[in-house]
Design a protein around this motif. Structure first.
Motif, PDB file in Angstrom:
ATOM      1  N   UNK A 173       1.208  -1.096   0.033  1.00  0.00           N
ATOM      2  CA  UNK A 173      -0.121  -0.136  -0.310  1.00  0.00           C
ATOM      3  C   UNK A 173       1.124   1.107   0.105  1.00  0.00           C
ATOM      4  N   UNK A 174       1.621   1.991  -0.591  1.00  0.00           N
ATOM      5  CA  UNK A 174       3.018   2.918  -0.640  1.00  0.00           C
ATOM      6  C   UNK A 174       2.314   3.734  -1.222  1.00  0.00           C
ATOM      7  N   UNK A 175       0.969   3.793  -1.964  1.00  0.00           N
ATOM      8  CA  UNK A 175       0.123   4.819  -2.566  1.00  0.00           C
ATOM      9  C   UNK A 175      -1.457   6.221  -1.944  1.00  0.00           C
ATOM     10  N   UNK A 187       4.649   5.037  -9.236  1.00  0.00           N
ATOM     11  CA  UNK A 187       4.644   3.944 -10.012  1.00  0.00           C
ATOM     12  C   UNK A 187       5.101   3.918 -11.286  1.00  0.00           C
ATOM     13  N   UNK A 188       5.062   4.883 -11.912  1.00  0.00           N
ATOM     14  CA  UNK A 188       6.102   5.253 -12.877  1.00  0.00           C
ATOM     15  C   UNK A 188       7.587   5.339 -12.992  1.00  0.00           C
ATOM     16  N   UNK A 189       7.786   6.199 -11.428  1.00  0.00           N
ATOM     17  CA  UNK A 189       9.208   5.504 -11.354  1.00  0.00           C
ATOM     18  C   UNK A 189       9.735   3.959 -11.042  1.00  0.00           C
ATOM     19  N   UNK A 203       3.876  -5.060  -5.966  1.00  0.00           N
ATOM     20  CA  UNK A 203       2.253  -3.542  -5.067  1.00  0.00           C
ATOM     21  C   UNK A 203       1.667  -4.811  -4.544  1.00  0.00           C
ATOM     22  N   UNK A 204       1.049  -4.364  -3.324  1.00  0.00           N
ATOM     23  CA  UNK A 204       0.062  -4.749  -3.067  1.00  0.00           C
ATOM     24  C   UNK A 204      -0.931  -2.997  -2.973  1.00  0.00           C
ATOM     25  N   UNK A 205      -2.088  -3.114  -3.240  1.00  0.00           N
ATOM     26  CA  UNK A 205      -2.437  -1.730  -3.144  1.00  0.00           C
ATOM     27  C   UNK A 205      -3.826  -2.138  -3.261  1.00  0.00           C
ATOM     28  N   UNK A 211      -4.446   0.313 -11.374  1.00  0.00           N
ATOM     29  CA  UNK A 211      -4.403  -1.320 -11.965  1.00  0.00           C
ATOM     30  C   UNK A 211      -3.742  -0.890 -13.602  1.00  0.00           C
ATOM     31  N   UNK A 212      -4.533   0.009 -14.210  1.00  0.00           N
ATOM     32  CA  UNK A 212      -4.056   0.457 -15.433  1.00  0.00           C
ATOM     33  C   UNK A 212      -2.593   0.607 -15.434  1.00  0.00           C
ATOM     34  N   UNK A 213      -1.936   0.847 -15.021  1.00  0.00           N
ATOM     35  CA  UNK A 213      -0.294   0.926 -15.100  1.00  0.00           C
ATOM     36  C   UNK A 213       0.471  -0.715 -15.032  1.00  0.00           C
TER      37      UNK A 213
END
Length: 233
Positions: A173-175, A187-189, A203-205, A211-213
């Motif tokens: 849950x980093x975001x 996410x892009x990084x 990544x657990x979220x 999801x689309x990324x």
């Protein structure tokens, strides 16, 4: 057998908590392979076993039954010293930022290099400042956590996890504390790390915006892997 194309290979992985009559199975026959450089998201309800699986893959719990091969090394029956060496090749991001309150943002990120044995102060300082800049914190390098918002603290924790260019990032849950623009940047990084350096991210979220990324979306339900969707175009 280890396959060099995959950073994580789990086979027939089971896990239990408790003993005797209180013993309860948390994971059931998990079979999972994650390619080097891929960005994989895992979803599922609270209590479905997501964090348990992350800690097993990250050498933070003992493998009780089944097999986990991490970066070519079998974790079952691994010695504490072997686990320590492997953990130095990982980046961990947890729900709680776990920053040291007496250290600045830059100093907290530097800890991600120190545990890997990096000792060149000038190069380390430059790397920490660079990562914090990528995360939008170039003007917060010398701030203590008490003077940072919740989202800024989480970005510092993310910086600490990736500053040493880990082979695998395990993120729980980093975001959750981030606005969408910042979350998308994170996410892009992580995806750029995968493309440039072969870093794999799991990544657990609960953040459906991500999801689309993802390259793949795994679904865990009551300790079982019930979904594995390839999202690559």
């Amino acid at each position: 057998m280890p396959d060099e194309d995959f950073s994580i290979q789990a086979s027939a992985l089971n896990h239990w908590f408790g003993t005797g009559e209180a013993r309860k199975q948390a994971l059931f026959d998990i079979d999972l392979r994650i390619k080097r450089g891929s960005f994989v998201v895992m979803v599922g309800a609270s209590g479905s076993g997501k964090t348990t699986l992350l800690t097993l893959l990250g050498c933070l719990r003992e493998i009780q039954d089944g097999s986990v091969i991490l970066l070519g090394k079998e974790l079952r029956h691994a010695t504490p010293a072997q686990n320590v060496r492997l953990r130095r090749r990982l980046g961990f991001i947890f729900q709680a930022h776990n920053l040291h309150e007496s250290l600045t943002a830059r100093q907290n990120v530097l800890m991600g290099l120190q545990v890997k044995g990096h000792i060149d102060k000038t190069a380390s300082d430059r790397a920490a400042a660079h990562v914090l800049g990528l995360l939008g914190l170039a003007d917060r390098l010398d701030y203590l956590p008490a003077n940072l918002s919740g989202g800024q603290k989480q970005r510092v924790a993310i910086g600490r996890a990736i500053v040493g260019n880990p082979d695998v990032v395990l993120a729980d849950e980093p975001t959750a504390a981030l606005d969408w623009d910042t979350a998308a940047n994170v996410v892009d990084l992580l995806k750029r790390l995968g493309q440039a350096r072969g870093t794999s991210t799991l990544m657990v979220t609960h953040d459906n915006r991500i999801l689309d990324r993802a390259d793949r979306v795994l679904t865990l339900e009551d300790g079982r892997l019930v979904g594995d969707e390839d999202r690559r175009a």
